[in-house]
Design a protein around this motif. Structure first.
Motif, PDB file in Angstrom:
ATOM      1  N   ASP A  49     -25.216  19.057 -82.316  1.00  0.00           N
ATOM      2  CA  ASP A  49     -26.274  19.226 -83.303  1.00  0.00           C
ATOM      3  C   ASP A  49     -25.913  20.354 -84.269  1.00  0.00           C
ATOM      4  O   ASP A  49     -25.401  21.398 -83.863  1.00  0.00           O
ATOM      5  CB  ASP A  49     -27.603  19.569 -82.616  1.00  0.00           C
ATOM      6  CG  ASP A  49     -28.125  18.411 -81.783  1.00  0.00           C
ATOM      7  OD1 ASP A  49     -27.774  17.259 -82.095  1.00  0.00           O
ATOM      8  OD2 ASP A  49     -28.869  18.660 -80.812  1.00  0.00           O
ATOM      9  N   GLY A  50     -26.187  20.100 -85.539  1.00  0.00           N
ATOM     10  CA  GLY A  50     -25.892  21.119 -86.534  1.00  0.00           C
ATOM     11  C   GLY A  50     -25.783  20.511 -87.916  1.00  0.00           C
ATOM     12  O   GLY A  50     -25.914  19.291 -88.115  1.00  0.00           O
ATOM     13  N   LEU A  51     -25.548  21.364 -88.880  1.00  0.00           N
ATOM     14  CA  LEU A  51     -25.476  20.936 -90.273  1.00  0.00           C
ATOM     15  C   LEU A  51     -24.289  20.022 -90.527  1.00  0.00           C
ATOM     16  O   LEU A  51     -24.390  19.062 -91.300  1.00  0.00           O
ATOM     17  CB  LEU A  51     -25.403  22.163 -91.187  1.00  0.00           C
ATOM     18  CG  LEU A  51     -25.340  21.890 -92.701  1.00  0.00           C
ATOM     19  CD1 LEU A  51     -26.575  21.128 -93.164  1.00  0.00           C
ATOM     20  CD2 LEU A  51     -25.177  23.194 -93.464  1.00  0.00           C
ATOM     21  N   MET A  91     -27.815  10.950 -84.716  1.00  0.00           N
ATOM     22  CA  MET A  91     -26.879  11.889 -85.326  1.00  0.00           C
ATOM     23  C   MET A  91     -27.597  12.870 -86.258  1.00  0.00           C
ATOM     24  O   MET A  91     -27.085  13.244 -87.312  1.00  0.00           O
ATOM     25  CB  MET A  91     -25.773  11.146 -86.086  1.00  0.00           C
ATOM     26  CG  MET A  91     -24.858  10.326 -85.205  1.00  0.00           C
ATOM     27  SD  MET A  91     -23.536   9.509 -86.136  1.00  0.00           S
ATOM     28  CE  MET A  91     -22.603  10.961 -86.697  1.00  0.00           C
ATOM     29  N   GLY A  92     -28.803  13.266 -85.873  1.00  0.00           N
ATOM     30  CA  GLY A  92     -29.519  14.258 -86.650  1.00  0.00           C
ATOM     31  C   GLY A  92     -30.401  13.710 -87.741  1.00  0.00           C
ATOM     32  O   GLY A  92     -31.119  14.479 -88.395  1.00  0.00           O
ATOM     33  N   LEU A  93     -30.389  12.397 -87.975  1.00  0.00           N
ATOM     34  CA  LEU A  93     -31.235  11.772 -88.991  1.00  0.00           C
ATOM     35  C   LEU A  93     -32.257  10.876 -88.307  1.00  0.00           C
ATOM     36  O   LEU A  93     -31.915  10.131 -87.381  1.00  0.00           O
ATOM     37  CB  LEU A  93     -30.404  10.947 -89.976  1.00  0.00           C
ATOM     38  CG  LEU A  93     -29.403  11.693 -90.863  1.00  0.00           C
ATOM     39  CD1 LEU A  93     -28.701  10.705 -91.784  1.00  0.00           C
ATOM     40  CD2 LEU A  93     -30.079  12.788 -91.655  1.00  0.00           C
ATOM     41  N   SER A  94     -33.500  10.944 -88.779  1.00  0.00           N
ATOM     42  CA  SER A  94     -34.521  10.060 -88.219  1.00  0.00           C
ATOM     43  C   SER A  94     -34.258   8.631 -88.622  1.00  0.00           C
ATOM     44  O   SER A  94     -33.533   8.357 -89.586  1.00  0.00           O
ATOM     45  CB  SER A  94     -35.917  10.493 -88.712  1.00  0.00           C
ATOM     46  OG  SER A  94     -36.032  10.299 -90.119  1.00  0.00           O
ATOM     47  N   TRP A  95     -34.857   7.715 -87.900  1.00  0.00           N
ATOM     48  CA  TRP A  95     -34.683   6.296 -88.227  1.00  0.00           C
ATOM     49  C   TRP A  95     -35.201   5.978 -89.625  1.00  0.00           C
ATOM     50  O   TRP A  95     -34.655   5.106 -90.311  1.00  0.00           O
ATOM     51  CB  TRP A  95     -35.394   5.440 -87.185  1.00  0.00           C
ATOM     52  CG  TRP A  95     -34.661   5.389 -85.881  1.00  0.00           C
ATOM     53  CD1 TRP A  95     -33.613   6.167 -85.487  1.00  0.00           C
ATOM     54  CD2 TRP A  95     -34.918   4.491 -84.799  1.00  0.00           C
ATOM     55  NE1 TRP A  95     -33.204   5.841 -84.222  1.00  0.00           N
ATOM     56  CE2 TRP A  95     -33.988   4.803 -83.764  1.00  0.00           C
ATOM     57  CE3 TRP A  95     -35.844   3.483 -84.577  1.00  0.00           C
ATOM     58  CZ2 TRP A  95     -33.963   4.131 -82.563  1.00  0.00           C
ATOM     59  CZ3 TRP A  95     -35.821   2.804 -83.361  1.00  0.00           C
ATOM     60  CH2 TRP A  95     -34.893   3.121 -82.366  1.00  0.00           C
ATOM     61  N   LEU A 100     -24.744  16.341 -92.183  1.00  0.00           N
ATOM     62  CA  LEU A 100     -24.107  15.975 -93.449  1.00  0.00           C
ATOM     63  C   LEU A 100     -23.190  14.767 -93.269  1.00  0.00           C
ATOM     64  O   LEU A 100     -23.146  13.872 -94.126  1.00  0.00           O
ATOM     65  CB  LEU A 100     -23.308  17.155 -93.999  1.00  0.00           C
ATOM     66  CG  LEU A 100     -24.121  18.313 -94.583  1.00  0.00           C
ATOM     67  CD1 LEU A 100     -23.189  19.439 -95.003  1.00  0.00           C
ATOM     68  CD2 LEU A 100     -24.962  17.841 -95.756  1.00  0.00           C
ATOM     69  N   PHE A 101     -22.463  14.722 -92.151  1.00  0.00           N
ATOM     70  CA  PHE A 101     -21.575  13.584 -91.914  1.00  0.00           C
ATOM     71  C   PHE A 101     -22.380  12.300 -91.717  1.00  0.00           C
ATOM     72  O   PHE A 101     -22.015  11.237 -92.245  1.00  0.00           O
ATOM     73  CB  PHE A 101     -20.698  13.861 -90.704  1.00  0.00           C
ATOM     74  CG  PHE A 101     -19.699  12.785 -90.426  1.00  0.00           C
ATOM     75  CD1 PHE A 101     -18.724  12.468 -91.350  1.00  0.00           C
ATOM     76  CD2 PHE A 101     -19.741  12.076 -89.230  1.00  0.00           C
ATOM     77  CE1 PHE A 101     -17.791  11.462 -91.095  1.00  0.00           C
ATOM     78  CE2 PHE A 101     -18.822  11.074 -88.965  1.00  0.00           C
ATOM     79  CZ  PHE A 101     -17.848  10.764 -89.903  1.00  0.00           C
ATOM     80  N   ALA A 102     -23.487  12.378 -90.969  1.00  0.00           N
ATOM     81  CA  ALA A 102     -24.334  11.200 -90.790  1.00  0.00           C
ATOM     82  C   ALA A 102     -24.950  10.768 -92.118  1.00  0.00           C
ATOM     83  O   ALA A 102     -25.055   9.561 -92.400  1.00  0.00           O
ATOM     84  CB  ALA A 102     -25.435  11.498 -89.771  1.00  0.00           C
TER      85      ALA A 102
END
Length: 381
Positions: free
Chosen positions: A103-105, A226-230, A109-111
């Motif tokens: 988890d992290g920035l 990957m850190g982004l909501s659906w 950003l990659f996702a």
């Protein structure tokens, strides 16, 4: 018992029993034969000799840099020292873990870049393929006047500099540009194209009253990847990304049109004429005669489109560099930014190799999906 025979000159010669080999002049008793593999070895040697310059060039300027980049992806390297001297920190697979699991920035950003590029591919590849095939079918008509001029006109955007075309699109799609001016003629107010980060699908759902983009609820907001909501994954491409998609479709369709046109001209006219005599209409002709003949070329066009769209960089660099709100960010530009802006060449190389693996997997899947599905029957014995 030896059998005495007469030669044509009348002198006798002695032969052994029937089926025995004749004596060679050298007295060895066997006939000398050249081994077929010797010729093949000679041809192989000459073949490698002729292709060796190209193999050397590819090895020096393609294979060797790829191996060097693979090594850099395992380092924490700022580009200021020699990565092979031990001055760079070896971190193993940490660059890949940071992008995929931690988890992290960086992972967010990659996702985000993967989401943006996925929508770019899903819209650009089908649109440019359909448009290129349609243009090829139009200019392939024998009774069409000015076919040469039309081919040149359709192909011209493909040979124009992408930087120049991107700059022109920046002026066309400004808030007060030509596109919004033409929309105002029919009573529509165009958006500020390159400053609008809203997803197109979320705007449609919001217009239908199904989802509130400002406060999404339920499964779309409670689950993430990957850190982004659906909801962020399914919001669709932004308005700014749609503009880049239009640019890509317009500039690449001409090249693929020429490929389709060459394939159309290789389809035997007899097939089309016999199908027309059987009463086949144009739609049936396209489905049962033209498209089956274009299957190998269709796979080529889709593969080239898939590879080029996953590697999009120059339009993004000119038309926003990820803005607004990282909605035009792509993995290729993120790899460049990580290396040259943030001085983290290890992470930039890791992004590039993840992108390479993704392209290879999708190409293999595409090859499987477009394979021939004929019935194979064994030979009767």
């Amino acid at each position: 018992m030896p059998i005495r025979t007469m030669r044509a000159s009348g002198t006798p010669r002695t032969t052994g029993s029937p089926g025995a080999p004749d004596s060679a002049p050298g007295g060895t008793g066997t006939t000398a034969k050249a081994h077929p593999r010797a010729g093949l070895r000679g041809e192989g040697t000459w073949g490698w000799l002729f292709v060796s310059p190209m193999v050397l060039v590819l090895g020096l300027f393609m294979v060797l840099p790829i191996l060097m980049a693979l090594w850099v992806s395992l380092l924490h390297w700022d580009g200021q020292s020699n990565p092979f001297s031990g001055q760079a920190d070896f971190v193993g697979l940490d660059n890949y873990r940071t992008l995929l699991t931690q988890d992290g920035l960086d992972r967010t950003l990659f996702a985000t870049s993967l989401r943006n590029n996925a929508y770019y591919v899903l819209l650009t590849v089908p649109l440019q393929t359909v448009l290129a095939l349609t243009l090829a079918l139009i200019v392939n008509q024998r009774l069409l006047r000015g076919r040469g001029a039309l081919r040149t006109t359709f192909f011209f955007p493909s040979v124009t500099s992408s930087i120049a075309v991107s700059t022109v699109f920046l002026f066309l799609f400004q808030g007060s540009g030509a596109v919004n001016s033409m929309l105002s003629w029919i009573g529509l107010k165009g958006p500020n194209w390159f400053a609008d980060p809203r997803g197109v699908l979320s705007l449609i759902l919001s217009g239908l009253g199904i989802v509130d983009p400002e406060r999404p609820a339920g499964v779309l907001a409670d689950h993430s990847l990957m850190g982004l909501s659906w909801f962020e994954w399914l919001a669709g491409p932004s308005v700014a990304m749609c503009t880049i998609i239009l640019l890509a479709v317009w500039t690449t369709s001409g090249s693929f049109m020429l490929i389709f046109l060459a394939a159309l001209q290789n389809i035997p006219r007899e097939l089309e004429e016999s199908a027309a005599m059987e009463g086949v209409n144009r739609r049936q002709m396209l489905r049962y005669v033209t498209l089956p003949g274009l299957r190998p070329v269709l796979f080529l066009v889709l593969t080239l489109g898939l590879i080029s769209t996953w590697q999009v960089f120059d339009q993004v660099y000119v038309m926003g560099q990820g803005a607004p709100g990282n909605t035009t960010l792509t993995p290729a530009f993120l790899s460049y930014s990580a290396g040259f802006d943030n001085a983290d060449f290890g992470q930039g190389s890791a992004i590039a190799f993840i992108l390479l693996a993704l392209i290879l997997i999708l190409t293999a899947f595409q090859r499987w999906a477009l394979r021939e599905r004929g019935v194979h029957t064994g030979r009767n014995r």
